[in-house]
Scaffold this motif. Structure first.
Motif, PDB file in Angstrom:
ATOM      1  N   ALA A 706       0.854  -1.189   0.000  1.00 31.90           N
ATOM      2  CA  ALA A 706       0.000   0.000   0.000  1.00 31.90           C
ATOM      3  C   ALA A 706       0.889   1.237   0.000  1.00 31.90           C
ATOM      4  CB  ALA A 706      -0.906  -0.019   1.221  1.00 31.90           C
ATOM      5  N   HIS A 707       0.623   2.165  -0.882  1.00 39.70           N
ATOM      6  CA  HIS A 707       1.499   3.325  -1.038  1.00 39.70           C
ATOM      7  C   HIS A 707       1.216   4.403  -0.009  1.00 39.70           C
ATOM      8  CE1 HIS A 707       2.660   2.265  -5.452  1.00 39.70           C
ATOM      9  NE2 HIS A 707       3.152   1.434  -4.536  1.00 39.70           N
ATOM     10  N   SER A 708       0.588   4.032   1.106  1.00 35.11           N
ATOM     11  CA  SER A 708       0.386   4.982   2.188  1.00 35.11           C
ATOM     12  C   SER A 708       1.572   5.000   3.144  1.00 35.11           C
ATOM     13  CB  SER A 708      -0.890   4.628   2.957  1.00 35.11           C
ATOM     14  OG  SER A 708      -0.764   3.306   3.487  1.00 35.11           O
ATOM     15  N   SER A 709       2.597   4.201   2.889  1.00 35.30           N
ATOM     16  CA  SER A 709       3.751   4.102   3.781  1.00 35.30           C
ATOM     17  C   SER A 709       4.527   5.411   3.807  1.00 35.30           C
ATOM     18  CB  SER A 709       4.672   2.979   3.323  1.00 35.30           C
ATOM     19  OG  SER A 709       3.992   1.759   3.311  1.00 35.30           O
ATOM     20  N   ARG A 710       5.045   5.757   4.990  1.00 34.39           N
ATOM     21  CA  ARG A 710       5.841   6.983   5.172  1.00 34.39           C
ATOM     22  C   ARG A 710       7.324   6.614   5.193  1.00 34.39           C
ATOM     23  NH1 ARG A 710       4.519  11.681   7.229  1.00 34.39           N
ATOM     24  NH2 ARG A 710       6.011  11.587   8.949  1.00 34.39           N
ATOM     25  N   ILE A 711       8.123   7.360   4.422  1.00 35.92           N
ATOM     26  CA  ILE A 711       9.540   7.085   4.280  1.00 35.92           C
ATOM     27  C   ILE A 711      10.323   8.355   4.559  1.00 35.92           C
ATOM     28  CG2 ILE A 711      11.367   6.314   2.715  1.00 35.92           C
ATOM     29  CD1 ILE A 711       9.241   4.802   1.134  1.00 35.92           C
ATOM     30  N   LEU A 712      11.405   8.244   5.333  1.00 37.58           N
ATOM     31  CA  LEU A 712      12.322   9.356   5.570  1.00 37.58           C
ATOM     32  C   LEU A 712      13.607   9.083   4.804  1.00 37.58           C
ATOM     33  CD1 LEU A 712      13.243  11.949   6.933  1.00 37.58           C
ATOM     34  CD2 LEU A 712      13.888  10.596   8.952  1.00 37.58           C
ATOM     35  N   VAL A 713      13.996   9.997   3.878  1.00 38.83           N
ATOM     36  CA  VAL A 713      15.208   9.868   3.067  1.00 38.83           C
ATOM     37  C   VAL A 713      16.260  10.826   3.619  1.00 38.83           C
ATOM     38  CG1 VAL A 713      16.217  10.126   0.771  1.00 38.83           C
ATOM     39  CG2 VAL A 713      13.907   9.192   1.029  1.00 38.83           C
ATOM     40  N   VAL A 714      17.460  10.296   3.928  1.00 39.33           N
ATOM     41  CA  VAL A 714      18.550  11.111   4.490  1.00 39.33           C
ATOM     42  C   VAL A 714      19.777  10.928   3.603  1.00 39.33           C
ATOM     43  CG1 VAL A 714      19.871  11.690   6.546  1.00 39.33           C
ATOM     44  CG2 VAL A 714      17.619  10.615   6.782  1.00 39.33           C
ATOM     45  N   ASP A 715      20.238  12.036   2.968  1.00 40.30           N
ATOM     46  CA  ASP A 715      21.458  11.988   2.148  1.00 40.30           C
ATOM     47  C   ASP A 715      21.985  13.410   2.011  1.00 40.30           C
ATOM     48  OD1 ASP A 715      23.351  11.725  -0.132  1.00 40.30           O
ATOM     49  OD2 ASP A 715      22.522   9.693  -0.188  1.00 40.30           O
ATOM     50  N   SER A 751       7.403  14.200  13.829  1.00 41.36           N
ATOM     51  CA  SER A 751       6.378  13.862  12.831  1.00 41.36           C
ATOM     52  C   SER A 751       5.672  12.567  13.217  1.00 41.36           C
ATOM     53  CB  SER A 751       7.036  13.706  11.455  1.00 41.36           C
ATOM     54  OG  SER A 751       7.712  14.898  11.095  1.00 41.36           O
ATOM     55  N   ALA A 752       4.679  12.245  12.368  1.00 38.14           N
ATOM     56  CA  ALA A 752       4.021  10.948  12.537  1.00 38.14           C
ATOM     57  C   ALA A 752       5.033   9.824  12.293  1.00 38.14           C
ATOM     58  CB  ALA A 752       2.848  10.840  11.563  1.00 38.14           C
ATOM     59  N   ALA A 753       4.691   8.635  12.738  1.00 39.55           N
ATOM     60  CA  ALA A 753       5.631   7.514  12.663  1.00 39.55           C
ATOM     61  C   ALA A 753       5.986   7.192  11.220  1.00 39.55           C
ATOM     62  CB  ALA A 753       5.040   6.281  13.339  1.00 39.55           C
ATOM     63  N   GLY A 769      25.361   7.764   9.376  1.00 40.82           N
ATOM     64  CA  GLY A 769      24.109   7.066   9.142  1.00 40.82           C
ATOM     65  C   GLY A 769      23.874   5.914  10.090  1.00 40.82           C
ATOM     66  N   ARG A 770      24.928   5.154  10.413  1.00 42.98           N
ATOM     67  CA  ARG A 770      24.796   4.009  11.323  1.00 42.98           C
ATOM     68  C   ARG A 770      24.424   4.482  12.723  1.00 42.98           C
ATOM     69  NH1 ARG A 770      27.060  -1.078  12.728  1.00 42.98           N
ATOM     70  NH2 ARG A 770      26.079  -1.597  14.693  1.00 42.98           N
ATOM     71  N   GLN A 771      25.102   5.536  13.211  1.00 47.01           N
ATOM     72  CA  GLN A 771      24.808   6.033  14.555  1.00 47.01           C
ATOM     73  C   GLN A 771      23.402   6.613  14.639  1.00 47.01           C
ATOM     74  OE1 GLN A 771      28.177   8.651  14.532  1.00 47.01           O
ATOM     75  NE2 GLN A 771      29.418   7.322  15.844  1.00 47.01           N
ATOM     76  N   MET A 772      22.998   7.332  13.585  1.00 44.88           N
ATOM     77  CA  MET A 772      21.650   7.900  13.568  1.00 44.88           C
ATOM     78  C   MET A 772      20.602   6.789  13.572  1.00 44.88           C
ATOM     79  SD  MET A 772      18.979   8.642  11.242  1.00 44.88           S
ATOM     80  CE  MET A 772      19.763   8.763   9.640  1.00 44.88           C
ATOM     81  N   ALA A 773      20.834   5.707  12.802  1.00 45.35           N
ATOM     82  CA  ALA A 773      19.890   4.592  12.775  1.00 45.35           C
ATOM     83  C   ALA A 773      19.822   3.894  14.123  1.00 45.35           C
ATOM     84  CB  ALA A 773      20.297   3.602  11.683  1.00 45.35           C
ATOM     85  N   ASP A 774      20.966   3.734  14.787  1.00 44.38           N
ATOM     86  CA  ASP A 774      20.972   3.118  16.126  1.00 44.38           C
ATOM     87  C   ASP A 774      20.147   3.954  17.104  1.00 44.38           C
ATOM     88  OD1 ASP A 774      22.506   1.029  15.302  1.00 44.38           O
ATOM     89  OD2 ASP A 774      24.412   1.846  16.030  1.00 44.38           O
ATOM     90  N   ALA A 775      20.315   5.285  17.053  1.00 46.25           N
ATOM     91  CA  ALA A 775      19.564   6.147  17.957  1.00 46.25           C
ATOM     92  C   ALA A 775      18.065   6.060  17.668  1.00 46.25           C
ATOM     93  CB  ALA A 775      20.057   7.589  17.807  1.00 46.25           C
ATOM     94  N   ALA A 776      17.706   5.994  16.380  1.00 47.05           N
ATOM     95  CA  ALA A 776      16.292   5.879  16.032  1.00 47.05           C
ATOM     96  C   ALA A 776      15.718   4.553  16.487  1.00 47.05           C
ATOM     97  CB  ALA A 776      16.130   6.043  14.511  1.00 47.05           C
ATOM     98  N   PRO A 781      11.948   0.512  17.971  1.00 44.95           N
ATOM     99  CA  PRO A 781      12.642  -0.762  17.688  1.00 44.95           C
ATOM    100  C   PRO A 781      12.192  -1.427  16.392  1.00 44.95           C
ATOM    101  CG  PRO A 781      11.888  -0.661  19.974  1.00 44.95           C
ATOM    102  CD  PRO A 781      11.248   0.500  19.261  1.00 44.95           C
ATOM    103  N   ASP A 782      10.926  -1.182  15.954  1.00 44.06           N
ATOM    104  CA  ASP A 782      10.410  -1.858  14.767  1.00 44.06           C
ATOM    105  C   ASP A 782      10.698  -1.098  13.472  1.00 44.06           C
ATOM    106  OD1 ASP A 782       9.381  -3.859  16.373  1.00 44.06           O
ATOM    107  OD2 ASP A 782       7.481  -2.786  16.684  1.00 44.06           O
ATOM    108  N   LEU A 783      11.396   0.021  13.554  1.00 40.74           N
ATOM    109  CA  LEU A 783      11.680   0.828  12.358  1.00 40.74           C
ATOM    110  C   LEU A 783      12.598   0.051  11.416  1.00 40.74           C
ATOM    111  CD1 LEU A 783      11.502   3.591  10.889  1.00 40.74           C
ATOM    112  CD2 LEU A 783      13.595   4.245  12.138  1.00 40.74           C
ATOM    113  N   ARG A 784      12.165  -0.080  10.140  1.00 46.16           N
ATOM    114  CA  ARG A 784      13.004  -0.744   9.135  1.00 46.16           C
ATOM    115  C   ARG A 784      13.981   0.268   8.554  1.00 46.16           C
ATOM    116  NH1 ARG A 784       8.133  -3.355   9.116  1.00 46.16           N
ATOM    117  NH2 ARG A 784       7.083  -1.755   7.908  1.00 46.16           N
ATOM    118  N   VAL A 785      15.224  -0.188   8.283  1.00 51.36           N
ATOM    119  CA  VAL A 785      16.296   0.709   7.844  1.00 51.36           C
ATOM    120  C   VAL A 785      16.923   0.146   6.580  1.00 51.36           C
ATOM    121  CG1 VAL A 785      18.492   1.806   8.432  1.00 51.36           C
ATOM    122  CG2 VAL A 785      16.758   1.420  10.221  1.00 51.36           C
ATOM    123  N   LEU A 786      17.015   1.014   5.538  1.00 49.76           N
ATOM    124  CA  LEU A 786      17.710   0.648   4.300  1.00 49.76           C
ATOM    125  C   LEU A 786      18.879   1.619   4.118  1.00 49.76           C
ATOM    126  CD1 LEU A 786      18.057  -0.873   1.649  1.00 49.76           C
ATOM    127  CD2 LEU A 786      16.347   0.652   0.620  1.00 49.76           C
TER     128      LEU A 786
END
Length: 829
Positions: A706-715, A751-753, A769-776, A781-786
């Motif tokens: 479902a394209h209602s998913s929320r994505i955060l892009v960091v670069d 923001s919203a989840a 990026g690794r440290q930021m993902a660890d903090a998030a 805990p269920d946040l998926r990370v690519l």
């Protein structure tokens, strides 16, 4: 057992397999030799109901059984009665693993009634003729029920039968034997002793110590209750004394070897004489040791104390300065050793405390050894002195040891003095050698630097050449496309865009090869069955090399697993196979792929530049033209190729080399011109098991996300970030963006989840990026990370970090691959 004349068989293991010696063959009859190694049930089928009962008692209770042939019906001779012993055999863990069965003919004249509580069979001669001492004890008081002749020879005839062990051997009190017997009777567990001391009164010899090997084996009745103890053993005094003598001799030899090594490696005179006195004290058990140097001055020869061992500092103070003060000492003679059993008999020595044995100010000794130290020329260099406060301390053996030590000392002291003289002579030579060594070192360093610069020039030249071609294609196509779009023309736009994409992918491929060469590429190592991988790859190799070339495999069984990136390994093997194809004269030949397990240790591991251990060796051999000795040194250099212009990039083998080294392995090459080439890949063997294929590795046919998913892009690269954000928004996702870690965390909290965090690894600021993902993840805990990365940052690829809810993509990638990866990540539960 095999060489014994006594019929003997072993019943071993859970299958109760039967092994036996030649004397047991009559019991097998027509079943020999087929019975060897078969289960007892199959061998003794007709009497199994009775035999199995006896075997179970021994195996389950560890009991020793002594039976007649009516109780254990395995006939060795149908005309004569036999007796059998069934003894438990224990494995390394102490559990009963098998049974030793031995039989012997019973003489009717020896038959007599036996006690009902223990089965002795009908022939005590078998025990009387045994080489070891045997006794059977009854009840908790350990009453002697039976002793054989060897027992009486070993311990004397003390009137055993009907009396307890404590009555017969009161002199054993306090030596542990009574407690061991009590424990075996109470616990039902056997006791085994080896080389155990026993002190008894041995008739006219008086009390003396001997040594025994023996076993206490509990005897059970039919209900499993302990009723007695069977004891068997041997007098091993001679063996123990020989072992003790050998240990002492080994210790002595060790000390002599150490002192020899010290003499050979150290020519410092003070340390040599200190080692001498220390070694002499260790060899003789002396309390004090000294070396007296025979130094000559204007007044003539006299002895001076050079060193002293075994005394505290006050002894030195009493004697004065060790290097200068003449002291009283025994006379040293060239011809050997002076030994005093009791120095107090010599009127020159003090008779009263506190200076017994030496003049006032000296150490108290009662006996001593004095040994001359004589040079090669016969001059007395000095002497060794060893003393003890007890008389009669030293023996002839000590004298022989000291003569040997003094001889070694003479050579060492001579060498030390000669060394001092040589040191002066060679001082100028050492200066010249040091100067020349420095010159050679500088020349070698300059050569190495020149070679490194040459290699770097070749590498950068090759990169520049390939990237300039790629950039020329991209810029030319982009410029032409921009001009046509400015004119409102769209003809051939698709072809120009396709040219840009193809060139960009060539650049990505070149970058990936360079990363492999530099061992920085992104790898996905996992336990991989090497044989299965090769078997699956053979069909592709066959299609790639063509029908004129035979592909043969020889895969050793039980090769096992290697922890490796299977995709990269497949690519490497295919690369090697294609190289072999291109080397075939006339396009015909054969390629052989073999696997085997090799152990690298010592010099072999050092030569391969690998840690010692087990490795899986994959060899790719061909019957091609071979490689010249000059070229073989450069085949792993980037951009080096022997192929005609335009037929090779020169990065294939360097990529394979970098991949194998990054994976903890090694690659080498053996080649002969006109014969062929063999490439060998050493991969570390993985001892674990191959994990089951996870859902993320299996092909999936899930419904669209479902394209209602929320994505955060960091670069931090604006164009890269824009491309990813626009691609995801066009696909229907709700997308937010940030350019560094701190801003991304603020968005996550305010923001919203979010369903997915898509982040570069190398971000500016305090958080990568690794440290930021660890903090998030700590908060969600269920946040998926690519992760997306330009190369394999170590912070991402730590062992165990990548999980089903965490993945990595390597830049550059096309938009379709990004969408597929994002969809796959969001489909995870």
């Amino acid at each position: 057992m095999l060489s014994s004349d006594l019929p003997s068989a072993i019943i071993w293991g859970a299958q109760r397999r039967v092994l036996y010696n030649d004397a047991w063959i009559p019991a097998m009859g027509h079943r020999h030799p087929q019975a060897l190694g078969h289960s007892a049930h199959d061998v003794w089928t007709s009497v199994w109901a009775r035999v199995a009962l006896q075997l179970d008692v021994v195996l389950e209770k560890g009991a020793l059984l002594l039976l007649s042939d009516s109780e254990f019906p395995v006939r060795l001779d149908r005309e004569k009665p036999w007796a059998f012993s069934l003894s438990p055999l224990r494995g390394p863990d102490g559990e009963v693993a098998g049974i030793l069965v031995q039989g012997q003919e019973v003489h009717l004249s020896a038959m007599e009634p036996v006690p009902s509580h223990i089965t002795l069979g009908r022939d005590r001669r078998m025990f009387d003729q045994a080489p070891g001492f045997i006794t059977i004890l009854r009840g908790p008081e350990h009453i002697f029920e039976f002793v054989n002749e060897a027992f009486r020879r070993s311990f004397g005839d003390r009137g055993y039968l009907g009396r307890s062990v404590r009555e017969v051997f009161p002199d054993l009190d306090g030596q542990g034997y009574f407690a061991w017997l009590d424990n075996v009777y109470a616990s039902g567990e056997r006791f085994v002793a080896t080389g155990t001391a026993i002190s008894l009164y041995w008739g006219s010899e008086g009390k003396a110590t001997r040594y025994l090997d023996f076993v206490y084996e509990p005897v059970f009745d039919d209900s499993g209750v302990v009723t007695g103890i069977f004891c068997e053993g041997f007098d091993v005094t001679n063996r123990v004394e020989v072992e003790q003598a050998l240990r002492e001799e080994s210790r002595t030899l060790g000390i002599l070897r150490d002192i020899n090594a010290a003499f050979a490696s150290d020519l410092n005179l003070e340390r040599i004489v200190q080692n001498l006195t220390d070694a002499g004290m260790a060899l003789t058990g002396a309390a004090y040791g000294a070396y007296f140097a025979n130094e000559v001055d204007a007044a003539g020869a006299h002895l001076k104390l050079y060193t002293l061992s075994g005394a505290d500092r006050s002894a030195f103070e009493k004697l004065g300065h060790p290097r200068a003060t003449p002291v009283f000492a025994p006379t040293f003679r060239n011809e050997g050793v002076v030994r005093s059993q009791d120095i107090l008999s010599d009127p020159r020595y003090g008779q009263l405390a506190p200076h017994h044995g030496m003049p006032e100010g000296h150490l108290p000794v009662r006996s001593y050894l004095a040994i001359s130290v004589v040079s090669r020329t016969g001059d007395v260099l000095g002497g060794l002195f060893f003393g003890h406060s007890e008389p009669g301390r030293f023996t002839e053996r000590h004298e022989h040891l000291m003569v040997s030590l003094a001889a070694q000392a003479a050579v060492a002291i001579d060498n030390a003095q000669l060394y001092r003289e040589v040191q002066v002579a060679k001082a100028t030579l050492e200066d010249r050698v040091a100067q020349r060594t420095e010159e050679l070192s500088q020349a070698n360093e300059a050569l190495r630097q020149s070679q490194k610069m040459e290699a770097l020039g070749q590498l950068t030249g090759g990169i520049a050449h390939d990237f300039n071609n790629i950039l020329a294609a991209i810029l030319g196509s982009a410029d032409l496309l921009a001009r046509r779009l400015g004119q409102g023309r769209t003809d051939n736009s698709e072809r120009l865009l396709n040219g840009i994409q193809v060139s960009a992918k060539r650049a990505a491929s070149l970058t990936q090869r360079l990363l492999a060469f530099s061992r920085r590429q992104t790898l996905d190592p996992r336990p991989t069955d090497i044989n299965a991988l090769v078997e699956d790859l053979v069909d592709l190799i066959n299609r790639s090399v063509g029908p004129a070339i035979s592909v043969i495999t020889h895969l050793a069984p039980d090769t096992g697993l290697a922890r490796i990136d299977p995709v990269q390994l497949e690519s490497s093997l295919l690369n090697l196979a294609i190289n072999s194809r291109d080397a075939m004269p006339g396009g015909n030949g054969a390629i052989s792929i073999t696997t085997q397990v090799v152990e690298l240790a010592g010099a072999a591991a050092l030569q391969a530049d690998l840690p010692a251990g087990d490795y899986i060796l994959i060899s790719v051999a061909d019957t091609g033209a071979g490689i010249s000795a000059q070229d073989i040194k450069r085949i792993f250099d980037p951009f080096f190729t022997t192929k005609p212009l335009g037929q090779g990039t020169g990065l294939g083998l360097s990529m394979v080399h970098g991949f194998v080294r990054q994976s903890g392995g090694q690659i080498d090459v053996h080649s002969r011109e006109g014969v062929g080439t063999t490439m060998r890949l050493f991969l570390p063997r993985h001892e674990g098991e191959q994990p089951a294929q996870t859902d993320s590795q299996l092909p999936t046919h899930r419904a669209p996300v479902a394209h209602s998913s929320r994505i955060l892009v960091v670069d931090d690269e604006p164009i890269v970030r824009m491309t990813m954000v626009e691609t995801l928004r066009e696909a229907g996702y709700e997308v937010e963006q940030a350019e560094e870690g701190a801003g991304a965390l603020q968005l996550l909290r305010s923001s919203a989840a979010f369903d997915l965090l898509l982040t570069d690894v190398g971000l500016p600021g305090a958080l990568n990026g690794r440290q930021m993902a660890d903090a998030a993840r700590a908060q969600w805990p269920d946040l998926r990370v690519l992760f997306v990365t330009g190369f394999a940052e170590a912070s991402v690829l730590k062992g165990g970090f990548l999980t089903p809810s965490t993945a990595v993509m390597t830049k550059p990638f096309d938009t379709q691959l990004l969408l597929e990866k994002v969809a796959k990540m969001l489909q995870l539960a």
